[in-house]
Design a protein around this motif. Structure first.
Motif, PDB file in Angstrom:
ATOM      1  N   LYS A 141      43.721  28.862  46.543  1.00  0.00           N
ATOM      2  CA  LYS A 141      44.055  27.768  45.637  1.00  0.00           C
ATOM      3  C   LYS A 141      43.350  27.915  44.286  1.00  0.00           C
ATOM      4  O   LYS A 141      42.117  28.013  44.236  1.00  0.00           O
ATOM      5  CB  LYS A 141      43.656  26.425  46.255  1.00  0.00           C
ATOM      6  CG  LYS A 141      44.403  26.056  47.519  1.00  0.00           C
ATOM      7  CD  LYS A 141      43.960  24.676  48.012  1.00  0.00           C
ATOM      8  CE  LYS A 141      44.755  24.234  49.228  1.00  0.00           C
ATOM      9  NZ  LYS A 141      44.330  22.884  49.710  1.00  0.00           N
ATOM     10  N   LYS A 142      44.137  27.956  43.226  1.00  0.00           N
ATOM     11  CA  LYS A 142      43.634  27.911  41.850  1.00  0.00           C
ATOM     12  C   LYS A 142      42.443  28.858  41.655  1.00  0.00           C
ATOM     13  O   LYS A 142      41.426  28.489  41.071  1.00  0.00           O
ATOM     14  CB  LYS A 142      43.248  26.484  41.474  1.00  0.00           C
ATOM     15  CG  LYS A 142      44.409  25.514  41.506  1.00  0.00           C
ATOM     16  CD  LYS A 142      43.975  24.099  41.135  1.00  0.00           C
ATOM     17  CE  LYS A 142      45.160  23.142  41.175  1.00  0.00           C
ATOM     18  NZ  LYS A 142      44.769  21.747  40.852  1.00  0.00           N
ATOM     19  N   LEU A 143      42.597  30.076  42.140  1.00  0.00           N
ATOM     20  CA  LEU A 143      41.496  31.046  42.107  1.00  0.00           C
ATOM     21  C   LEU A 143      41.396  31.724  40.745  1.00  0.00           C
ATOM     22  O   LEU A 143      42.374  32.264  40.224  1.00  0.00           O
ATOM     23  CB  LEU A 143      41.706  32.108  43.189  1.00  0.00           C
ATOM     24  CG  LEU A 143      40.670  33.229  43.233  1.00  0.00           C
ATOM     25  CD1 LEU A 143      39.297  32.679  43.611  1.00  0.00           C
ATOM     26  CD2 LEU A 143      41.097  34.316  44.221  1.00  0.00           C
ATOM     27  N   ASN A 144      40.193  31.689  40.197  1.00  0.00           N
ATOM     28  CA  ASN A 144      39.882  32.403  38.964  1.00  0.00           C
ATOM     29  C   ASN A 144      38.636  33.238  39.191  1.00  0.00           C
ATOM     30  O   ASN A 144      37.667  32.763  39.798  1.00  0.00           O
ATOM     31  CB  ASN A 144      39.622  31.425  37.811  1.00  0.00           C
ATOM     32  CG  ASN A 144      40.845  30.605  37.463  1.00  0.00           C
ATOM     33  OD1 ASN A 144      41.723  31.047  36.748  1.00  0.00           O
ATOM     34  ND2 ASN A 144      40.908  29.386  37.989  1.00  0.00           N
ATOM     35  N   THR A 203      37.360  39.094  46.771  1.00  0.00           N
ATOM     36  CA  THR A 203      37.037  37.683  46.624  1.00  0.00           C
ATOM     37  C   THR A 203      37.261  36.936  47.925  1.00  0.00           C
ATOM     38  O   THR A 203      36.491  36.035  48.282  1.00  0.00           O
ATOM     39  CB  THR A 203      37.869  37.052  45.498  1.00  0.00           C
ATOM     40  OG1 THR A 203      37.674  37.788  44.277  1.00  0.00           O
ATOM     41  CG2 THR A 203      37.456  35.605  45.246  1.00  0.00           C
ATOM     42  N   ILE A 204      38.303  37.298  48.651  1.00  0.00           N
ATOM     43  CA  ILE A 204      38.536  36.680  49.957  1.00  0.00           C
ATOM     44  C   ILE A 204      37.323  36.887  50.866  1.00  0.00           C
ATOM     45  O   ILE A 204      36.914  35.998  51.607  1.00  0.00           O
ATOM     46  CB  ILE A 204      39.803  37.257  50.621  1.00  0.00           C
ATOM     47  CG1 ILE A 204      41.056  36.840  49.823  1.00  0.00           C
ATOM     48  CG2 ILE A 204      39.927  36.793  52.077  1.00  0.00           C
ATOM     49  CD1 ILE A 204      42.335  37.518  50.284  1.00  0.00           C
ATOM     50  N   THR A 213      30.766  37.660  41.296  1.00  0.00           N
ATOM     51  CA  THR A 213      29.676  36.747  40.970  1.00  0.00           C
ATOM     52  C   THR A 213      30.124  35.480  40.250  1.00  0.00           C
ATOM     53  O   THR A 213      29.434  34.460  40.315  1.00  0.00           O
ATOM     54  CB  THR A 213      28.635  37.472  40.091  1.00  0.00           C
ATOM     55  OG1 THR A 213      29.296  38.020  38.938  1.00  0.00           O
ATOM     56  CG2 THR A 213      27.981  38.611  40.869  1.00  0.00           C
ATOM     57  N   GLU A 214      31.258  35.528  39.545  1.00  0.00           N
ATOM     58  CA  GLU A 214      31.744  34.339  38.830  1.00  0.00           C
ATOM     59  C   GLU A 214      33.157  34.016  39.296  1.00  0.00           C
ATOM     60  O   GLU A 214      34.090  34.789  39.069  1.00  0.00           O
ATOM     61  CB  GLU A 214      31.751  34.573  37.315  1.00  0.00           C
ATOM     62  CG  GLU A 214      30.382  34.826  36.721  1.00  0.00           C
ATOM     63  CD  GLU A 214      30.445  35.049  35.220  1.00  0.00           C
ATOM     64  OE1 GLU A 214      30.956  34.155  34.519  1.00  0.00           O
ATOM     65  OE2 GLU A 214      30.008  36.119  34.761  1.00  0.00           O
ATOM     66  N   LYS A 215      33.300  32.879  39.981  1.00  0.00           N
ATOM     67  CA  LYS A 215      34.609  32.525  40.513  1.00  0.00           C
ATOM     68  C   LYS A 215      34.698  31.011  40.684  1.00  0.00           C
ATOM     69  O   LYS A 215      33.680  30.315  40.809  1.00  0.00           O
ATOM     70  CB  LYS A 215      34.840  33.199  41.872  1.00  0.00           C
ATOM     71  CG  LYS A 215      33.799  32.814  42.927  1.00  0.00           C
ATOM     72  CD  LYS A 215      34.052  33.474  44.267  1.00  0.00           C
ATOM     73  CE  LYS A 215      33.021  32.982  45.299  1.00  0.00           C
ATOM     74  NZ  LYS A 215      33.277  33.474  46.644  1.00  0.00           N
ATOM     75  N   ASN A 216      35.923  30.500  40.684  1.00  0.00           N
ATOM     76  CA  ASN A 216      36.144  29.105  41.028  1.00  0.00           C
ATOM     77  C   ASN A 216      37.517  28.974  41.665  1.00  0.00           C
ATOM     78  O   ASN A 216      38.371  29.843  41.527  1.00  0.00           O
ATOM     79  CB  ASN A 216      35.987  28.178  39.825  1.00  0.00           C
ATOM     80  CG  ASN A 216      36.940  28.523  38.698  1.00  0.00           C
ATOM     81  OD1 ASN A 216      38.162  28.338  38.810  1.00  0.00           O
ATOM     82  ND2 ASN A 216      36.400  29.029  37.597  1.00  0.00           N
ATOM     83  N   GLY A 217      37.722  27.874  42.366  1.00  0.00           N
ATOM     84  CA  GLY A 217      38.935  27.668  43.138  1.00  0.00           C
ATOM     85  C   GLY A 217      38.570  27.445  44.588  1.00  0.00           C
ATOM     86  O   GLY A 217      37.495  26.917  44.891  1.00  0.00           O
ATOM     87  N   ASP A 218      39.431  27.849  45.511  1.00  0.00           N
ATOM     88  CA  ASP A 218      39.115  27.696  46.927  1.00  0.00           C
ATOM     89  C   ASP A 218      39.937  28.684  47.748  1.00  0.00           C
ATOM     90  O   ASP A 218      41.020  29.114  47.340  1.00  0.00           O
ATOM     91  CB  ASP A 218      39.410  26.271  47.413  1.00  0.00           C
ATOM     92  CG  ASP A 218      38.582  25.888  48.637  1.00  0.00           C
ATOM     93  OD1 ASP A 218      37.815  26.740  49.134  1.00  0.00           O
ATOM     94  OD2 ASP A 218      38.690  24.728  49.073  1.00  0.00           O
ATOM     95  N   ILE A 219      39.406  29.047  48.910  1.00  0.00           N
ATOM     96  CA  ILE A 219      40.102  29.890  49.876  1.00  0.00           C
ATOM     97  C   ILE A 219      39.957  29.222  51.231  1.00  0.00           C
ATOM     98  O   ILE A 219      38.838  28.996  51.711  1.00  0.00           O
ATOM     99  CB  ILE A 219      39.536  31.323  49.908  1.00  0.00           C
ATOM    100  CG1 ILE A 219      39.698  31.991  48.534  1.00  0.00           C
ATOM    101  CG2 ILE A 219      40.242  32.155  50.977  1.00  0.00           C
ATOM    102  CD1 ILE A 219      39.044  33.346  48.423  1.00  0.00           C
TER     103      ILE A 219
END
Length: 249
Positions: A6-9, A47-48, A55-61
């Motif tokens: 969801k909305k992964l950056n 990222t999964i 190191t820098e991420k936002n959103g959800d899994i």
């Protein structure tokens, strides 16, 4: 059940690698992720797994209705998510036999060893490879075959992330690995540049990732289209607000 992004950056070294990725992967389906080099395909798989390089991420899994976004990598693996890297690392001091015995669910030594030998035979690997340290002095093909054996032997695994599992393989090894992947039960996500390899696997859906964005999701006809026309026609297309696999037909 399933895996939802969801909305992964993701940003690495002040560069945006993935931008607003929204994907849903359904159980017992096989997905191919294709795109140019540098499009973010490997970054998505890492990222999964919450790989240390991300190191820098936002959103959800979400996996099986639970967020795994900030879990430690080994905890994600313990939940049944298997990740095969492009270049499997060498692990000195750990014998291949010991690793395979530990990841097998069988507590019966004879049954366990028979299962290991059957796996080696299936992939035309010599028995003496069991006495070598993990991936030490393995050929490229042997490393990739061993990744598949490890994935299949642990029955906890229900999500399989394969990053260029076919790279460096001859045609016979490619067929062996493709057949093994088809036999696996669960969610299978495969990053590959080889159109021929993807055609061997019976892919359910194809995700086109370019410039860190999902440009299109389609059936295997997308593979044929890219094979004929290349990626250029999609390079300047803005992504949809919602890019979801396994959309209702």
């Amino acid at each position: 059940m399933g895996l939802v992004i969801k909305k992964l950056n993701v940003t690495i070294d002040n560069t945006n690698i993935l931008n607003n990725i929204n994907l849903t992967f359904e159980n017992n389906k096989t997905y191919a992720i294709i795109g140019k080099n540098g499009s973010g395909k490997s970054t998505l798989l890492k990222t999964i797994m919450n790989h240390y390089s991300i190191t820098e991420k936002n959103g959800d899994i979400i996996f099986n209705n639970m967020s795994i976004f900030n879990l430690e990598t080994f905890k994600i693996a313990n939940k049944g998510v298997y990740y095969s890297a492009q270049n499997p690392i060498e692990i000195e001091g750990l014998k291949t036999l010991d690793l395979l015995k530990n990841i097998s669910n069988s507590k019966n030594f004879v049954e366990n060893f028979r299962k290991i030998q059957d796996s080696l035979k299936k992939f035309s690997l010599p028995n003496e490879i069991l006495n070598r340290d993990i991936n030490v002095n393995f050929s490229g093909g042997q490393k990739k075959k061993m990744e598949i054996i490890q994935a299949a032997m642990n029955k906890k695994n229900t999500v399989f992330l394969f990053d260029e599992i076919d790279s460096g393989l001859d045609i016979d090894a490619s067929k062996q690995i493709a057949n093994a992947i088809k036999e696996m039960k669960g969610i299978k996500i495969i990053v590959s540049h080889s159109i021929d390899f993807l055609k061997l696997i019976n892919v359910d859906e194809v995700i086109l990732l370019l410039d860190g964005e999902v440009k299109k999701i389609d059936s295997t006809k997308l593979i044929n289209e890219i094979e004929k026309e290349g990626y250029e026609k999609y390079s300047n297309i803005k992504k949809n607000k919602s890019s979801v696999c396994s959309k209702k037909k």
